[in-house]
Design a protein around this motif. Sequence first.
Motif, PDB file in Angstrom:
ATOM      1  N   MET A 133      63.736   9.585   1.441  1.00 19.59           N
ATOM      2  CA  MET A 133      62.419  10.209   1.352  1.00 19.59           C
ATOM      3  C   MET A 133      62.518  11.697   1.671  1.00 19.59           C
ATOM      4  N   GLN A 134      63.281  12.050   2.701  1.00 21.53           N
ATOM      5  CA  GLN A 134      63.412  13.454   3.087  1.00 21.53           C
ATOM      6  C   GLN A 134      64.153  14.266   2.030  1.00 21.53           C
ATOM      7  N   GLU A 135      65.062  13.652   1.309  1.00 25.69           N
ATOM      8  CA  GLU A 135      65.778  14.352   0.242  1.00 25.69           C
ATOM      9  C   GLU A 135      64.915  14.508  -1.003  1.00 25.69           C
ATOM     10  N   ALA A 136      63.929  13.636  -1.192  1.00 21.03           N
ATOM     11  CA  ALA A 136      63.088  13.663  -2.392  1.00 21.03           C
ATOM     12  C   ALA A 136      61.828  14.506  -2.208  1.00 21.03           C
ATOM     13  N   LEU A 137      61.704  15.223  -1.112  1.00 20.14           N
ATOM     14  CA  LEU A 137      60.518  16.037  -0.867  1.00 20.14           C
ATOM     15  C   LEU A 137      60.376  17.121  -1.926  1.00 20.14           C
ATOM     16  N   GLN A 138      59.120  17.431  -2.258  1.00 15.05           N
ATOM     17  CA  GLN A 138      58.829  18.479  -3.231  1.00 15.05           C
ATOM     18  C   GLN A 138      57.739  19.382  -2.674  1.00 15.05           C
ATOM     19  N   VAL A 139      57.770  20.643  -3.091  1.00 19.84           N
ATOM     20  CA  VAL A 139      56.738  21.583  -2.671  1.00 19.84           C
ATOM     21  C   VAL A 139      55.383  21.052  -3.132  1.00 19.84           C
ATOM     22  N   GLY A 140      54.409  21.087  -2.244  1.00 20.06           N
ATOM     23  CA  GLY A 140      53.074  20.595  -2.556  1.00 20.06           C
ATOM     24  C   GLY A 140      52.810  19.203  -2.031  1.00 20.06           C
ATOM     25  N   ASP A 141      53.850  18.487  -1.577  1.00 21.22           N
ATOM     26  CA  ASP A 141      53.653  17.154  -1.017  1.00 21.22           C
ATOM     27  C   ASP A 141      52.852  17.240   0.269  1.00 21.22           C
ATOM     28  N   ARG A 142      51.966  16.294   0.456  1.00 20.00           N
ATOM     29  CA  ARG A 142      51.217  16.172   1.715  1.00 20.00           C
ATOM     30  C   ARG A 142      52.057  15.279   2.615  1.00 20.00           C
ATOM     31  N   ILE A 143      52.392  15.746   3.823  1.00 16.62           N
ATOM     32  CA  ILE A 143      53.315  15.017   4.684  1.00 16.62           C
ATOM     33  C   ILE A 143      52.747  14.851   6.086  1.00 16.62           C
ATOM     34  N   MET A 144      53.373  13.944   6.836  1.00 19.12           N
ATOM     35  CA  MET A 144      53.096  13.811   8.254  1.00 19.12           C
ATOM     36  C   MET A 144      54.411  14.025   8.985  1.00 19.12           C
ATOM     37  N   LEU A 145      54.416  14.920   9.955  1.00 21.81           N
ATOM     38  CA  LEU A 145      55.594  15.167  10.761  1.00 21.81           C
ATOM     39  C   LEU A 145      55.722  14.078  11.821  1.00 21.81           C
ATOM     40  N   THR A 146      56.914  13.924  12.379  1.00 28.87           N
ATOM     41  CA  THR A 146      57.114  12.906  13.407  1.00 28.87           C
ATOM     42  C   THR A 146      56.306  13.199  14.659  1.00 28.87           C
ATOM     43  N   SER A 147      55.840  14.428  14.818  1.00 26.12           N
ATOM     44  CA  SER A 147      55.001  14.780  15.959  1.00 26.12           C
ATOM     45  C   SER A 147      53.544  14.406  15.732  1.00 26.12           C
ATOM     46  N   GLY A 148      53.195  14.007  14.504  1.00 25.87           N
ATOM     47  CA  GLY A 148      51.838  13.591  14.195  1.00 25.87           C
ATOM     48  C   GLY A 148      51.027  14.628  13.446  1.00 25.87           C
ATOM     49  N   PHE A 149      51.581  15.813  13.232  1.00 30.10           N
ATOM     50  CA  PHE A 149      50.865  16.843  12.482  1.00 30.10           C
ATOM     51  C   PHE A 149      50.894  16.511  10.996  1.00 30.10           C
ATOM     52  N   PHE A 150      49.774  16.755  10.321  1.00 29.67           N
ATOM     53  CA  PHE A 150      49.693  16.606   8.876  1.00 29.67           C
ATOM     54  C   PHE A 150      49.725  17.996   8.266  1.00 29.67           C
ATOM     55  N   GLY A 151      50.328  18.108   7.086  1.00 29.03           N
ATOM     56  CA  GLY A 151      50.370  19.391   6.422  1.00 29.03           C
ATOM     57  C   GLY A 151      50.846  19.262   4.993  1.00 29.03           C
ATOM     58  N   THR A 152      50.979  20.415   4.354  1.00 28.21           N
ATOM     59  CA  THR A 152      51.423  20.487   2.970  1.00 28.21           C
ATOM     60  C   THR A 152      52.701  21.306   2.917  1.00 28.21           C
ATOM     61  N   LEU A 153      53.702  20.815   2.192  1.00 29.84           N
ATOM     62  CA  LEU A 153      54.959  21.539   2.076  1.00 29.84           C
ATOM     63  C   LEU A 153      54.762  22.815   1.269  1.00 29.84           C
ATOM     64  N   VAL A 154      55.227  23.927   1.837  1.00 28.64           N
ATOM     65  CA  VAL A 154      55.108  25.218   1.179  1.00 28.64           C
ATOM     66  C   VAL A 154      56.447  25.622   0.568  1.00 28.64           C
ATOM     67  N   SER A 155      57.540  25.398   1.314  1.00 32.73           N
ATOM     68  CA  SER A 155      58.865  25.715   0.778  1.00 32.73           C
ATOM     69  C   SER A 155      59.897  24.782   1.394  1.00 32.73           C
ATOM     70  N   LEU A 156      60.986  24.617   0.661  1.00 34.53           N
ATOM     71  CA  LEU A 156      62.072  23.736   1.083  1.00 34.53           C
ATOM     72  C   LEU A 156      63.378  24.516   1.136  1.00 34.53           C
ATOM     73  N   GLU A 157      64.133  24.291   2.184  1.00 36.20           N
ATOM     74  CA  GLU A 157      65.497  24.785   2.270  1.00 36.20           C
ATOM     75  C   GLU A 157      66.385  23.574   2.489  1.00 36.20           C
ATOM     76  N   GLU A 158      67.674  23.809   2.654  1.00 39.64           N
ATOM     77  CA  GLU A 158      68.595  22.693   2.798  1.00 39.64           C
ATOM     78  C   GLU A 158      68.287  21.850   4.032  1.00 39.64           C
ATOM     79  N   ASP A 159      68.061  22.494   5.173  1.00 39.42           N
ATOM     80  CA  ASP A 159      67.840  21.749   6.409  1.00 39.42           C
ATOM     81  C   ASP A 159      66.496  22.041   7.071  1.00 39.42           C
ATOM     82  N   ARG A 160      65.651  22.854   6.430  1.00 39.15           N
ATOM     83  CA  ARG A 160      64.356  23.223   6.989  1.00 39.15           C
ATOM     84  C   ARG A 160      63.281  23.149   5.917  1.00 39.15           C
TER      85      ARG A 160
END
Length: 110
Positions: free
Chosen positions: A35-62
Amino acid sequence: MDWLAQLLFFAAIAAVFWLLLIRPNVRRQRQTVAMQEALQVGDRIMLTSGFFGTLVSLEEDRVEVEIAAGTTVTVARGAVGSVVPPTGAETDADQTGSDAVEAARDSEDN
């Protein structure tokens, strides 16, 4: 013959331990990594800390996540807990935008 029964008993305990604890954990870990490898910009996600947000940019490890309008945070890719599927209410609000607000105001006036 007694030692053979004891050996089979310990082998059975090890097999049950592997089937009930280790195997499901490994499967869950593989699914999370996929799932973490298939992330795309614009996906709505939930972080393990409980925060919800939208992916703005992707790097290799961040990844950069917008958690509020104009507020972005950079987190490790491993901190993404899940991709949140859009609900019907969110997609309707996104498509109609201000039309939904105007309709609500009109219904309050009547």
